[in-house]
Write an enzyme that holds these catalytic residues in place. Structure first.
Site, PDB file in Angstrom:
ATOM      1  N   SER A   1      65.727  20.988  85.834  1.00 41.74           N
ATOM      2  CA  SER A   1      67.131  20.871  86.235  1.00 41.74           C
ATOM      3  C   SER A   1      67.422  21.516  87.591  1.00 41.74           C
ATOM      4  O   SER A   1      68.482  21.286  88.173  1.00 41.74           O
ATOM      5  CB  SER A   1      68.039  21.501  85.172  1.00 41.74           C
ATOM      6  OG  SER A   1      67.732  22.872  84.994  1.00 41.74           O
TER       7      SER A   1
ATOM      8  N   TYR B   1      59.307  40.101  81.021  1.00 43.81           N
ATOM      9  CA  TYR B   1      58.952  38.899  81.791  1.00 43.81           C
ATOM     10  C   TYR B   1      57.487  38.933  82.215  1.00 43.81           C
ATOM     11  O   TYR B   1      56.755  37.947  82.056  1.00 43.81           O
ATOM     12  CB  TYR B   1      59.848  38.794  83.024  1.00 43.81           C
ATOM     13  CG  TYR B   1      59.533  37.593  83.888  1.00 43.81           C
ATOM     14  CD1 TYR B   1      59.966  36.327  83.520  1.00 43.81           C
ATOM     15  CD2 TYR B   1      58.793  37.721  85.066  1.00 43.81           C
ATOM     16  CE1 TYR B   1      59.675  35.216  84.305  1.00 43.81           C
ATOM     17  CE2 TYR B   1      58.503  36.624  85.847  1.00 43.81           C
ATOM     18  CZ  TYR B   1      58.950  35.369  85.470  1.00 43.81           C
ATOM     19  OH  TYR B   1      58.646  34.278  86.233  1.00 43.81           O
TER      20      TYR B   1
ATOM     21  N   LYS C   1      54.237  36.276  81.307  1.00 43.57           N
ATOM     22  CA  LYS C   1      53.402  35.579  82.281  1.00 43.57           C
ATOM     23  C   LYS C   1      51.932  35.987  82.153  1.00 43.57           C
ATOM     24  O   LYS C   1      51.029  35.163  82.335  1.00 43.57           O
ATOM     25  CB  LYS C   1      53.917  35.839  83.695  1.00 43.57           C
ATOM     26  CG  LYS C   1      55.261  35.177  83.977  1.00 43.57           C
ATOM     27  CD  LYS C   1      55.206  33.667  83.716  1.00 43.57           C
ATOM     28  CE  LYS C   1      56.508  32.973  84.006  1.00 43.57           C
ATOM     29  NZ  LYS C   1      56.434  31.505  83.769  1.00 43.57           N
TER      30      LYS C   1
END
Length: 292
Positions: A15, A149, A153
């Site tokens: 998006s 976060y 990853k």
């Protein structure tokens, strides 16, 4: 890839930013592209490139299966590129992050890509295609207030590395793009929660510095990044020996910094993110005060 059919690709998180730009680049190179995201409205303009926006929430098995069945039917059971790009940012101190926040981050960044690979496996194997992941330099360094976060990853890096080995007998390549600064709107701008143990003088400025890290370090344009990523997906030969590639700004610097002695590395990060006085204030405060 068969020469008797059009190449196909699915990009998640399409998006905006990286996903949006990569969907366009794949389309320009002749792929029939499916652009997936939770909201369809931001992807309306992709239709002018011949791209098909589809509603896709990678944290929902129902949504993933519906997307899989649609693409399977329309492509005859082939998918040449699966780009797991959808991502959820999370910039919070480890001591403040709530169950809701860290569960959502893992759902989107880790479990979502795993779910996508499992459900689209037959289409990828049929095409002898490529599975891509958007990794991060955050997996290499202990950036402050990025424990959740960064750990997502790091998990994806190892998942992609092992997946690359497991997919070899099927002729499927796996590419993990260890990503540095790219011009996107993924930054987490949420303030510290009320009552945070880190709420001391100077912390607001330190959080702002951390949240704007990518913006202040000359991020790569998303279109340029997308061209490099699609090149990586299409490259053959010696490249197939490696599952990690580094794209975006600051990748060379961070790879060098990551091998520094831990003490020196922490000293540099504390100074860069304006935490010297903050940490000293916290030390002094809690050396005299019992935490209730």
């Amino acid at each position: 890839m068969s020469i008797n059919r059009q190449k196909t690709a699915l990009v998640t998180g399409a998006s905006s930013g990286i996903g949006y730009a990569t969907a366009i680049e794949l389309s320009k190179r002749g792929y029939q592209v499916y652009a997936g995201a939770r909201r369809l409205e931001p992807m309306e303009l992709l239709k002018k490139y011949g791209i098909m926006p589809i509603q896709l929430d990678v944290s929902s098995i129902k949504s993933v299966i519906e997307a899989r069945d649609k693409i399977n039917e329309e492509t005859g059971g082939y998918l040449d590129v699966l780009y797991n790009n959808a991502g959820q940012s999370c910039t919070f101190p480890s001591l403040d992050v709530t169950d809701e926040v860290f569960k959502q981050c893992y759902e989107v960044n880790v479990f979502g890509p795993m779910r996508m690979v499992r459900e689209f496996r037959k289409l990828i194997i049929n095409a002898k295609g490529v599975i891509g992941f958007t990794g991060s330099l955050s997996a290499l360094l202990p950036f402050p207030f990025s424990s959740v976060y960064s750990s997502t990853k790091a998990a994806i890096h190892q998942y992609a590395s092992t997946l690359a080995l497991e997919m070899k007998p099927f002729g499927v390549r796996v590419v993990n793009i260890v990503t540095g600064g790219v011009s996107t709107n993924i930054a987490d701008t949420r303030p510290l929660p009320e009552g945070s143990i880190y709420s001391v003088e100077g912390m607001k400025e330190a959080m702002k510095e951390r949240q704007q890290m990518a913006v202040r370090n000359k991020p790569m344009d998303a279109d340029k990044y997308a061209k490099q990523v699609v090149d990586d997906f299409e490259r053959i030969g010696w490249f197939t020996l490696f599952s990690n590639v580094y794209r975006g700004s600051q990748t060379v610097l961070v790879r060098f910094v990551s091998i520094l002695p831990r003490g020196l590395l922490e000293w540099g990060l504390i100074r860069k993110f304006l935490l010297t006085n903050v940490f000293q204030t916290i030390r002094e405060k809690y050396s005299k005060t019992k935490i209730e």
